[in-house]
Design a protein around this motif. Sequence first.
Motif, PDB file in Angstrom:
ATOM      1  N   MET A 138     -17.379  12.905   1.070  1.00 44.67           N
ATOM      2  CA  MET A 138     -17.950  13.139  -0.267  1.00 44.67           C
ATOM      3  C   MET A 138     -16.874  13.655  -1.227  1.00 44.67           C
ATOM      4  O   MET A 138     -16.843  13.279  -2.397  1.00 44.67           O
ATOM      5  CB  MET A 138     -19.111  14.146  -0.200  1.00 44.67           C
ATOM      6  N   HIS A 139     -15.960  14.466  -0.705  1.00 42.65           N
ATOM      7  CA  HIS A 139     -14.868  14.996  -1.523  1.00 42.65           C
ATOM      8  C   HIS A 139     -13.928  13.863  -1.966  1.00 42.65           C
ATOM      9  O   HIS A 139     -13.502  13.808  -3.134  1.00 42.65           O
ATOM     10  CB  HIS A 139     -14.107  16.056  -0.719  1.00 42.65           C
ATOM     11  N   MET A 140     -13.613  12.926  -1.049  1.00 41.97           N
ATOM     12  CA  MET A 140     -12.747  11.791  -1.393  1.00 41.97           C
ATOM     13  C   MET A 140     -13.419  10.899  -2.442  1.00 41.97           C
ATOM     14  O   MET A 140     -12.764  10.441  -3.383  1.00 41.97           O
ATOM     15  CB  MET A 140     -12.393  10.987  -0.139  1.00 41.97           C
ATOM     16  N   ILE A 141     -14.715  10.657  -2.291  1.00 40.24           N
ATOM     17  CA  ILE A 141     -15.451   9.848  -3.277  1.00 40.24           C
ATOM     18  C   ILE A 141     -15.445  10.558  -4.626  1.00 40.24           C
ATOM     19  O   ILE A 141     -15.190   9.947  -5.670  1.00 40.24           O
ATOM     20  CB  ILE A 141     -16.890   9.567  -2.797  1.00 40.24           C
ATOM     21  N   ALA A 142     -15.700  11.860  -4.606  1.00 46.23           N
ATOM     22  CA  ALA A 142     -15.720  12.645  -5.852  1.00 46.23           C
ATOM     23  C   ALA A 142     -14.354  12.616  -6.547  1.00 46.23           C
ATOM     24  O   ALA A 142     -14.289  12.511  -7.783  1.00 46.23           O
ATOM     25  CB  ALA A 142     -16.139  14.083  -5.553  1.00 46.23           C
ATOM     26  N   ASN A 143     -13.271  12.696  -5.783  1.00 47.73           N
ATOM     27  CA  ASN A 143     -11.929  12.644  -6.380  1.00 47.73           C
ATOM     28  C   ASN A 143     -11.682  11.310  -7.074  1.00 47.73           C
ATOM     29  O   ASN A 143     -11.091  11.267  -8.159  1.00 47.73           O
ATOM     30  CB  ASN A 143     -10.847  12.878  -5.318  1.00 47.73           C
ATOM     31  N   THR A 144     -12.117  10.218  -6.461  1.00 51.04           N
ATOM     32  CA  THR A 144     -11.932   8.900  -7.069  1.00 51.04           C
ATOM     33  C   THR A 144     -12.754   8.787  -8.350  1.00 51.04           C
ATOM     34  O   THR A 144     -12.257   8.297  -9.371  1.00 51.04           O
ATOM     35  CB  THR A 144     -12.310   7.781  -6.069  1.00 51.04           C
ATOM     36  N   ILE A 145     -13.982   9.237  -8.313  1.00 54.80           N
ATOM     37  CA  ILE A 145     -14.841   9.193  -9.504  1.00 54.80           C
ATOM     38  C   ILE A 145     -14.269  10.106 -10.596  1.00 54.80           C
ATOM     39  O   ILE A 145     -14.252   9.740 -11.778  1.00 54.80           O
ATOM     40  CB  ILE A 145     -16.298   9.578  -9.149  1.00 54.80           C
ATOM     41  N   ARG A 146     -13.749  11.248 -10.210  1.00 51.60           N
ATOM     42  CA  ARG A 146     -13.133  12.175 -11.174  1.00 51.60           C
ATOM     43  C   ARG A 146     -11.931  11.509 -11.855  1.00 51.60           C
ATOM     44  O   ARG A 146     -11.737  11.657 -13.067  1.00 51.60           O
ATOM     45  CB  ARG A 146     -12.703  13.451 -10.446  1.00 51.60           C
ATOM     46  N   TYR A 147     -11.147  10.766 -11.077  1.00 50.14           N
ATOM     47  CA  TYR A 147      -9.998  10.050 -11.628  1.00 50.14           C
ATOM     48  C   TYR A 147     -10.444   9.029 -12.670  1.00 50.14           C
ATOM     49  O   TYR A 147      -9.860   8.926 -13.750  1.00 50.14           O
ATOM     50  CB  TYR A 147      -9.229   9.364 -10.490  1.00 50.14           C
ATOM     51  N   ILE A 148     -11.506   8.288 -12.361  1.00 49.46           N
ATOM     52  CA  ILE A 148     -12.036   7.291 -13.305  1.00 49.46           C
ATOM     53  C   ILE A 148     -12.558   7.976 -14.558  1.00 49.46           C
ATOM     54  O   ILE A 148     -12.303   7.526 -15.681  1.00 49.46           O
ATOM     55  CB  ILE A 148     -13.131   6.426 -12.634  1.00 49.46           C
ATOM     56  N   ARG A 149     -13.259   9.069 -14.392  1.00 48.58           N
ATOM     57  CA  ARG A 149     -13.779   9.804 -15.553  1.00 48.58           C
ATOM     58  C   ARG A 149     -12.646  10.380 -16.391  1.00 48.58           C
ATOM     59  O   ARG A 149     -12.714  10.404 -17.619  1.00 48.58           O
ATOM     60  CB  ARG A 149     -14.728  10.907 -15.106  1.00 48.58           C
ATOM     61  N   CYS A 150     -11.591  10.832 -15.739  1.00 45.64           N
ATOM     62  CA  CYS A 150     -10.419  11.366 -16.449  1.00 45.64           C
ATOM     63  C   CYS A 150      -9.777  10.288 -17.319  1.00 45.64           C
ATOM     64  O   CYS A 150      -9.311  10.573 -18.417  1.00 45.64           O
ATOM     65  CB  CYS A 150      -9.413  11.907 -15.449  1.00 45.64           C
ATOM     66  N   ALA A 151      -9.795   9.059 -16.823  1.00 44.12           N
ATOM     67  CA  ALA A 151      -9.186   7.942 -17.557  1.00 44.12           C
ATOM     68  C   ALA A 151      -9.818   7.770 -18.931  1.00 44.12           C
ATOM     69  O   ALA A 151      -9.150   7.378 -19.880  1.00 44.12           O
ATOM     70  CB  ALA A 151      -9.317   6.652 -16.751  1.00 44.12           C
ATOM     71  N   ARG A 152     -11.089   8.056 -19.037  1.00 51.01           N
ATOM     72  CA  ARG A 152     -11.785   7.859 -20.310  1.00 51.01           C
ATOM     73  C   ARG A 152     -12.233   9.161 -20.956  1.00 51.01           C
ATOM     74  O   ARG A 152     -13.095   9.171 -21.832  1.00 51.01           O
ATOM     75  CB  ARG A 152     -12.973   6.921 -20.109  1.00 51.01           C
ATOM     76  N   LYS A 153     -11.625  10.262 -20.517  1.00 50.79           N
ATOM     77  CA  LYS A 153     -12.004  11.574 -21.032  1.00 50.79           C
ATOM     78  C   LYS A 153     -11.817  11.675 -22.545  1.00 50.79           C
ATOM     79  O   LYS A 153     -12.611  12.292 -23.240  1.00 50.79           O
ATOM     80  CB  LYS A 153     -11.183  12.647 -20.311  1.00 50.79           C
ATOM     81  N   GLU A 154     -10.768  11.064 -23.052  1.00 49.85           N
ATOM     82  CA  GLU A 154     -10.493  11.117 -24.479  1.00 49.85           C
ATOM     83  C   GLU A 154     -10.539   9.718 -25.066  1.00 49.85           C
ATOM     84  O   GLU A 154     -10.221   8.741 -24.390  1.00 49.85           O
ATOM     85  CB  GLU A 154      -9.131  11.759 -24.724  1.00 49.85           C
ATOM     86  N   ALA A 155     -10.902   9.619 -26.321  1.00 48.99           N
ATOM     87  CA  ALA A 155     -10.986   8.322 -26.996  1.00 48.99           C
ATOM     88  C   ALA A 155      -9.589   7.811 -27.308  1.00 48.99           C
ATOM     89  O   ALA A 155      -8.661   8.590 -27.555  1.00 48.99           O
ATOM     90  CB  ALA A 155     -11.795   8.452 -28.283  1.00 48.99           C
ATOM     91  N   PHE A 156      -9.451   6.506 -27.297  1.00 47.67           N
ATOM     92  CA  PHE A 156      -8.178   5.876 -27.655  1.00 47.67           C
ATOM     93  C   PHE A 156      -7.995   5.954 -29.162  1.00 47.67           C
ATOM     94  O   PHE A 156      -8.867   5.586 -29.927  1.00 47.67           O
ATOM     95  CB  PHE A 156      -8.155   4.412 -27.195  1.00 47.67           C
ATOM     96  N   VAL A 157      -6.836   6.453 -29.580  1.00 53.44           N
ATOM     97  CA  VAL A 157      -6.499   6.519 -30.994  1.00 53.44           C
ATOM     98  C   VAL A 157      -5.308   5.587 -31.192  1.00 53.44           C
ATOM     99  O   VAL A 157      -4.239   5.823 -30.649  1.00 53.44           O
ATOM    100  CB  VAL A 157      -6.141   7.961 -31.429  1.00 53.44           C
TER     101      VAL A 157
END
Length: 198
Positions: A138-157
């Motif tokens: 579950m921790h490994m899955i959460a880390n991967t999902i966190r990475y994906i969420r981090c990718a879009r954390k901020e809007a592209f300017v």
Amino acid sequence: DCFLARFNEVQHWVITEICLTPLLSKRVHILRKFIKIAQHCRDFQNMMAFFGIIMGLSNIAISRLSQTWEKLPSKFKKLFKEFETLLDPTRNHRTYRLAVSKQESPFIPFMPLLMKDMTFIFEGNKTIIDGLINFEKMHMIANTIRYIRCARKEAFVGDNLPLVKNRADIRYYVRHLHVIDNQRTLSQLSHRLEKRPE
């Protein structure tokens, strides 16, 4: 599925554009343009488009065009070789993983690799071990999902985007790419452009 479909479309678009260009000088020009576009994609942290372009240029229908590659300026050959190192699958894509570990949001990761990671995590680890939940999985899955969420954390300017006159035309072109997705057809077109030496 949309990410993968678009990735395949970009990859085949690159191959199609080059294979449908009969004039050698024009083909070299297009090859240069694709390497420049790949560089922009990398600079803007769009790894999906970057990989699509580089994998398209690495396809056998394009890599076999020796006359085209010979005419390419050495600066672009060197840049392409540098880009190809990011495709290296050894040590679980270590070169790519090290490069993207330094990226800050926003960025578009190379989704097929993330999907492979998720598949290995999900199928390679039991969910229940001795009647207990496998929290490591579950921790490994959460880390991967966190990475994906981090990718879009901020809007592209797009402050640093080059000025373009016909942005609407470009947007339309990119959304309606002319693509041949049949490898046999692409190989035949490639062989018509540059026949194998006998």
